[in-house]
Write a protein that holds these residues in place. Structure first.
Motif, PDB file in Angstrom:
ATOM      1  N   ASP A 155      73.349  22.545  24.765  1.00 56.36           N
ATOM      2  CA  ASP A 155      73.041  23.864  24.218  1.00 56.36           C
ATOM      3  C   ASP A 155      74.153  24.864  24.523  1.00 56.36           C
ATOM      4  O   ASP A 155      74.507  25.695  23.671  1.00 56.36           O
ATOM      5  CB  ASP A 155      71.713  24.367  24.792  1.00 56.36           C
ATOM      6  N   ALA A 156      74.704  24.794  25.744  1.00 54.63           N
ATOM      7  CA  ALA A 156      75.788  25.714  26.082  1.00 54.63           C
ATOM      8  C   ALA A 156      77.039  25.430  25.245  1.00 54.63           C
ATOM      9  O   ALA A 156      77.762  26.358  24.856  1.00 54.63           O
ATOM     10  CB  ALA A 156      76.105  25.603  27.572  1.00 54.63           C
ATOM     11  N   ALA A 157      77.301  24.158  24.964  1.00 61.76           N
ATOM     12  CA  ALA A 157      78.456  23.823  24.126  1.00 61.76           C
ATOM     13  C   ALA A 157      78.246  24.290  22.688  1.00 61.76           C
ATOM     14  O   ALA A 157      79.187  24.736  22.024  1.00 61.76           O
ATOM     15  CB  ALA A 157      78.707  22.316  24.179  1.00 61.76           C
ATOM     16  N   ARG A 158      77.014  24.177  22.186  1.00 66.81           N
ATOM     17  CA  ARG A 158      76.737  24.645  20.826  1.00 66.81           C
ATOM     18  C   ARG A 158      76.871  26.153  20.711  1.00 66.81           C
ATOM     19  O   ARG A 158      77.282  26.672  19.669  1.00 66.81           O
ATOM     20  CB  ARG A 158      75.335  24.207  20.411  1.00 66.81           C
ATOM     21  N   GLY A 160      79.011  27.888  22.274  1.00 63.56           N
ATOM     22  CA  GLY A 160      80.401  28.254  22.488  1.00 63.56           C
ATOM     23  C   GLY A 160      80.698  28.796  23.864  1.00 63.56           C
ATOM     24  O   GLY A 160      81.702  29.485  24.048  1.00 63.56           O
ATOM     25  N   LEU A 161      79.855  28.459  24.841  1.00 65.87           N
ATOM     26  CA  LEU A 161      80.075  28.939  26.194  1.00 65.87           C
ATOM     27  C   LEU A 161      80.994  28.030  26.986  1.00 65.87           C
ATOM     28  O   LEU A 161      81.785  28.503  27.811  1.00 65.87           O
ATOM     29  CB  LEU A 161      78.736  29.081  26.928  1.00 65.87           C
ATOM     30  N   ILE A 162      80.884  26.731  26.778  1.00 65.16           N
ATOM     31  CA  ILE A 162      81.677  25.757  27.526  1.00 65.16           C
ATOM     32  C   ILE A 162      82.302  24.771  26.548  1.00 65.16           C
ATOM     33  O   ILE A 162      81.906  24.690  25.373  1.00 65.16           O
ATOM     34  CB  ILE A 162      80.815  24.997  28.568  1.00 65.16           C
ATOM     35  N   SER A 163      83.279  24.034  27.041  1.00 61.01           N
ATOM     36  CA  SER A 163      83.899  22.952  26.276  1.00 61.01           C
ATOM     37  C   SER A 163      83.816  21.679  27.102  1.00 61.01           C
ATOM     38  O   SER A 163      84.074  21.699  28.318  1.00 61.01           O
ATOM     39  CB  SER A 163      85.355  23.276  25.950  1.00 61.01           C
ATOM     40  N   VAL A 164      83.453  20.595  26.461  1.00 59.58           N
ATOM     41  CA  VAL A 164      83.274  19.309  27.127  1.00 59.58           C
ATOM     42  C   VAL A 164      84.320  18.344  26.600  1.00 59.58           C
ATOM     43  O   VAL A 164      84.384  18.085  25.395  1.00 59.58           O
ATOM     44  CB  VAL A 164      81.850  18.756  26.892  1.00 59.58           C
ATOM     45  N   SER A 165      85.144  17.832  27.514  1.00 60.07           N
ATOM     46  CA  SER A 165      86.193  16.869  27.161  1.00 60.07           C
ATOM     47  C   SER A 165      85.825  15.515  27.755  1.00 60.07           C
ATOM     48  O   SER A 165      85.595  15.400  28.964  1.00 60.07           O
ATOM     49  CB  SER A 165      87.551  17.322  27.689  1.00 60.07           C
ATOM     50  N   ARG A 180      84.779  22.955  30.954  1.00 65.56           N
ATOM     51  CA  ARG A 180      85.451  24.228  31.183  1.00 65.56           C
ATOM     52  C   ARG A 180      84.665  25.346  30.507  1.00 65.56           C
ATOM     53  O   ARG A 180      84.007  25.114  29.489  1.00 65.56           O
ATOM     54  CB  ARG A 180      86.885  24.205  30.647  1.00 65.56           C
ATOM     55  N   ILE A 181      84.757  26.538  31.058  1.00 66.84           N
ATOM     56  CA  ILE A 181      84.115  27.708  30.484  1.00 66.84           C
ATOM     57  C   ILE A 181      85.109  28.389  29.548  1.00 66.84           C
ATOM     58  O   ILE A 181      86.214  28.754  29.963  1.00 66.84           O
ATOM     59  CB  ILE A 181      83.646  28.684  31.580  1.00 66.84           C
ATOM     60  N   VAL A 182      84.723  28.551  28.284  1.00 63.96           N
ATOM     61  CA  VAL A 182      85.601  29.142  27.277  1.00 63.96           C
ATOM     62  C   VAL A 182      85.124  30.519  26.844  1.00 63.96           C
ATOM     63  O   VAL A 182      85.850  31.215  26.116  1.00 63.96           O
ATOM     64  CB  VAL A 182      85.708  28.217  26.049  1.00 63.96           C
ATOM     65  N   CYS A 183      83.933  30.917  27.257  1.00 63.87           N
ATOM     66  CA  CYS A 183      83.415  32.238  26.905  1.00 63.87           C
ATOM     67  C   CYS A 183      84.105  33.294  27.766  1.00 63.87           C
ATOM     68  O   CYS A 183      84.009  33.268  28.998  1.00 63.87           O
ATOM     69  CB  CYS A 183      81.908  32.287  27.101  1.00 63.87           C
ATOM     70  N   GLN A 184      84.831  34.222  27.111  1.00 68.88           N
ATOM     71  CA  GLN A 184      85.593  35.221  27.849  1.00 68.88           C
ATOM     72  C   GLN A 184      84.688  36.180  28.607  1.00 68.88           C
ATOM     73  O   GLN A 184      85.030  36.630  29.707  1.00 68.88           O
ATOM     74  CB  GLN A 184      86.491  36.008  26.876  1.00 68.88           C
ATOM     75  N   ARG A 185      83.539  36.470  28.051  1.00 71.52           N
ATOM     76  CA  ARG A 185      82.623  37.367  28.749  1.00 71.52           C
ATOM     77  C   ARG A 185      82.115  36.719  30.025  1.00 71.52           C
ATOM     78  O   ARG A 185      81.988  37.371  31.084  1.00 71.52           O
ATOM     79  CB  ARG A 185      81.451  37.711  27.834  1.00 71.52           C
TER      80      ARG A 185
END
Length: 260
Positions: A155-158, A160-165, A180-185
């Motif tokens: 849900d967090a990846a959908r 746009g809060l995190i990225s999963v590699s 990794r956390i990609v959400c700037q806020r």
């Protein structure tokens, strides 16, 4: 002669129906009954009595086969979680969720269990810049199951809060995913909270925040002394000299009272 034969077919088919153990045997008896009824060898009254018996035998055989199939099917039942462990997991996930390590505007879209999972990931990101923990480790730290942890990450990846590699190695074995956390806020929120975290005392040594331990004195205090035969003999001689005491004895046979 025909009356005697007619009277003999009915009881014979009834006994065969009651002894039938499969659907095929019941169908054969039913087919023979309807054929004999059409030829006039079984009366309509007898056929009206045999028809409910045929239906009852079919249902009873079906129920018996269902019970046998269910008994033969061994289901894997997971043992129940003890109440103490369940309560401890619930307290752990509530304590992680109340830390507010994620902004309130983003936290309102997740449940308490999913917030605990995201809190574990955010703590790892604050310490190391990314999370390389496996899914069972994240679930254990958050006090939830692996399925709940997987749904929280999805849900967090959908959103746009995190990225999963994915770190694929082989077809049947892979390394843990890198999160990794990609959400700037969210990153600004963590950056504002980072100075408030109590930094561990290094004591002149390089310390790693992610591997803290409750043990404070990790240096052994046992003094190791090398064994020496000469020093051991000298020590024994000194101990024997200290323990030796001189006692005076008077010999009354000597008039002077010689001391010996």
């Amino acid at each position: 002669m025909l009356a005697t034969i007619r009277m003999a077919y009915g009881p014979n088919l009834l006994s065969r129906l009651l002894a039938a153990g499969t659907h095929q045997q019941v169908d054969e008896c039913a087919k023979a009954a309807w054929i004999l009824n059409g030829e006039g060898l079984i009366a309509d009254e007898e056929m009206a009595y045999l028809a409910p018996v045929i239906d009852h035998q079919r249902k009873s055989i079906t129920d018996r086969m269902r019970v046998e199939r269910a008994a033969a099917c061994v289901r894997h039942c997971r043992p129940a979680i003890p109440l103490q462990k369940r309560a401890a997991s619930w307290l752990r996930r509530r304590s992680l969720a109340k830390d507010c390590i994620i902004p309130t505007c983003l936290a309102q879209a997740f449940t308490v269990s999913k917030l605990a999972v995201l809190s574990v990931i955010a703590s790892a990101v604050m310490d190391r810049g990314q999370s390389t923990m496996s899914l069972p480790e994240i679930a254990a730290r958050a006090g939830v199951g692996c399925t709940t942890a997987r749904y929280a990450i999805r849900d967090a990846a959908r959103m746009g809060l995190i990225s999963v590699s994915e770190n694929r190695v082989k077809g049947f074995w892979n390394r843990a995913n890198t999160i990794r956390i990609v959400c700037q806020r969210w990153l600004r929120w963590l950056t504002a909270r980072k100075p408030n975290r109590a930094s561990p005392k290094s004591g002149g040594r390089a310390s790693v925040n992610c591997f803290s331990t409750p043990l404070r004195n990790l240096i052994p205090t046992i003094e190791i002394v090398r064994f020496s035969l000469r020093s051991r003999v000298q020590q024994k001689a000194a101990e024997r000299a200290d323990s030796c005491c001189w006692r005076g004895e008077i010999d009354f046979r000597d008039g002077l009272g010689a001391l010996r």
